[in-house]
Design a protein around this motif. Sequence first.
Motif, PDB file in Angstrom:
ATOM      1  N   GLY A  14       5.566   8.948 -30.001  1.00  0.00           N
ATOM      2  CA  GLY A  14       5.161   9.675 -28.716  1.00  0.00           C
ATOM      3  C   GLY A  14       5.525  10.315 -28.114  1.00  0.00           C
ATOM      4  O   GLY A  14       5.853  11.536 -27.183  1.00  0.00           O
ATOM      5  N   ASP A 184       5.229   8.236 -22.753  1.00  0.00           N
ATOM      6  CA  ASP A 184       4.228   9.271 -22.447  1.00  0.00           C
ATOM      7  C   ASP A 184       2.481   8.980 -22.255  1.00  0.00           C
ATOM      8  O   ASP A 184       1.820   9.438 -22.250  1.00  0.00           O
ATOM      9  N   PHE A 201       6.071  12.950 -20.579  1.00  0.00           N
ATOM     10  CA  PHE A 201       6.505  13.884 -21.479  1.00  0.00           C
ATOM     11  C   PHE A 201       5.381  12.998 -22.186  1.00  0.00           C
ATOM     12  O   PHE A 201       4.252  12.270 -22.762  1.00  0.00           O
ATOM     13  N   ASN A 202       5.206  14.651 -22.596  1.00  0.00           N
ATOM     14  CA  ASN A 202       3.506  14.855 -22.896  1.00  0.00           C
ATOM     15  C   ASN A 202       2.631  13.576 -22.699  1.00  0.00           C
ATOM     16  O   ASN A 202       1.806  13.421 -23.426  1.00  0.00           O
ATOM     17  N   PRO A 203       2.441  13.277 -21.605  1.00  0.00           N
ATOM     18  CA  PRO A 203       1.105  12.702 -21.016  1.00  0.00           C
ATOM     19  C   PRO A 203       0.165  12.888 -21.315  1.00  0.00           C
ATOM     20  O   PRO A 203      -0.527  14.008 -21.777  1.00  0.00           O
ATOM     21  N   ASN A 204      -0.403  11.824 -21.832  1.00  0.00           N
ATOM     22  CA  ASN A 204      -2.000  11.633 -22.035  1.00  0.00           C
ATOM     23  C   ASN A 204      -2.678  11.951 -20.718  1.00  0.00           C
ATOM     24  O   ASN A 204      -1.983  11.977 -19.317  1.00  0.00           O
ATOM     25  N   LEU A 208      -0.750  10.790 -16.775  1.00  0.00           N
ATOM     26  CA  LEU A 208      -0.376  12.540 -16.340  1.00  0.00           C
ATOM     27  C   LEU A 208      -1.237  11.977 -14.673  1.00  0.00           C
ATOM     28  O   LEU A 208      -0.249  12.720 -13.709  1.00  0.00           O
ATOM     29  N   ILE A 218       7.022  16.204 -14.992  1.00  0.00           N
ATOM     30  CA  ILE A 218       6.688  16.302 -16.350  1.00  0.00           C
ATOM     31  C   ILE A 218       7.089  17.005 -17.113  1.00  0.00           C
ATOM     32  O   ILE A 218       7.262  18.321 -16.352  1.00  0.00           O
ATOM     33  N   VAL A 220       6.111  19.643 -20.808  1.00  0.00           N
ATOM     34  CA  VAL A 220       5.497  18.993 -21.553  1.00  0.00           C
ATOM     35  C   VAL A 220       6.083  20.519 -22.573  1.00  0.00           C
ATOM     36  O   VAL A 220       6.680  21.604 -22.730  1.00  0.00           O
ATOM     37  N   GLU A 221       6.304  19.304 -24.078  1.00  0.00           N
ATOM     38  CA  GLU A 221       6.322  20.377 -25.419  1.00  0.00           C
ATOM     39  C   GLU A 221       5.496  20.604 -26.333  1.00  0.00           C
ATOM     40  O   GLU A 221       4.738  20.225 -27.070  1.00  0.00           O
ATOM     41  N   ARG A 222       6.371  21.865 -26.533  1.00  0.00           N
ATOM     42  CA  ARG A 222       4.610  22.720 -27.556  1.00  0.00           C
ATOM     43  C   ARG A 222       5.536  23.678 -27.460  1.00  0.00           C
ATOM     44  O   ARG A 222       6.161  24.737 -27.276  1.00  0.00           O
TER      45      ARG A 222
END
Lengths: 242, 243
Positions: A14, A184, A201-204, A208, A218, A220-222
């Motif tokens: 993740g 993450d 990174f891309n935290p839940n 977060l 923080i 976020v990759e999308r």
Amino acid sequence: MSEKQKFAVFDIDGTIYRYVLHHAVLDAMEDEGLVDAEYVEKIKAKRLAWKNREHPESFWDFVEAQNSYWFEKLTEISPAKFKQLSRDIVERTKSHVYVYTSELLKKCKAEGRFVIAISGSAEDVILPFTEHWGFDLTVAASYEIVEGKFTGNRVATFKDKHLILESIVKKHNLSWQDSIAVGDTENDISLLEAVERPIAFNPNRTFLDAAMARGWDIVVERKNVSYKMVNTKGRYVMEIAS
Amino acid sequence: MKKQFAVFDIDGTIARNSLLQLMVRELVARGKLGIGPGRQIEVMLHDYRQKIADDNFGQYMKQAVEIMFKALPNGLRIDDYNEIIDAVVKTSLSNTYVYTRELVQTLKRNNFFLIAISGSEVKAVSTFSRAMGFDAWVGEVSYVEQNNRLTGEVRALQQSKAQILNTIIKKFDLDTRGSTAVGDTSSDISVLELVESPIVFNPNQALFKHARDKGWMIVLERKDMVYGMVQENGQYILKQVNA
């Protein structure tokens, strides 16, 4: 006196790898009919609930179901088969990585940093993966094998990662200066608390909350666009997006 | 009084998977499409999603559809196709992004005229949109039918999403004031340009760059966390985070 080497520590599942390597192997075991029918039924419902995002805990629910099966049936699973499937999975999916973190990894290596991976997934699947990606040291879960069978004894490495890190830093005489850690989920909180440059990174949700409370960066990759959000005077400002 | 409206793209904006991808999976599950071509299409659509600055999703979709029909030598019976659409839409409806599905519900409650404009096939778009409570919808692609079968021929509307939207605005006498639109790729740019409050959702690189230049709001959803970013003095500020 020579300068101590700087380091960067990464979680794998993740964080660099787009899924959970250990679960990818369990999925492969299911595909090959190596798991019992009862498990398949039980897991199907949970996997579907996760896919449908039925409730906030559905992912952990699914993960827990896979994990409990794993630990229940561990002594019946063939270590050789697990190792073989692990290698296959890594061979097929080693490039299924996030852009931001894999690029950061390359940058850290180029800077001469000692690059460490700490993962809760099994060694059999993590080691081939981290070897491919050029990590200097990997710590992952190890499962005791006696006479070709899993005994059920293991060394867990998914929590208290900071203790693992501390012993590595000491043993290899690394520098805490400018140290980087990327994770993450909440299992990585202690790791990020230990370093000078923590990156969530891309935290839940849980992670977060912890990251924002501590003002951590923080990312976020999308769709391959990564957004880096930095705490500036109490607000999070998008610093770069690439 | 003219009604306010909101326009949504479907694939990647409301639905997490493209309708085409789900269709292919359903065809394979029903034994109508071989696993080989099924996997080939899946890889193609998956690779598209990983490409960095890709503008050409249309191309990939087109190729994927061609492969699909080529692997269905006898075409597909309409009855089967309709059943597949129903199954696909059912799956799709329970696989939506939290942010956009909640936005749709909120706008509906506030009496907005809801429009869906999608690059996907008309029947799938119609079934999906109807189920979500939309008031008008357009699917840009249609599969030609003859003698109760899909012939494999694909027709695409030769209009941009903006032209389609303008037609709808005129037809239903809608108000552009207070209007909003949500999209996730560069094919949505023309529509986003037409409304008062454009929202860019999980954009691809090309759309992100355009949004940044225009100062449009960006919303990301990842691991079920929703991040709302608004531009202030040339910088994006994280305004809201929801679970």
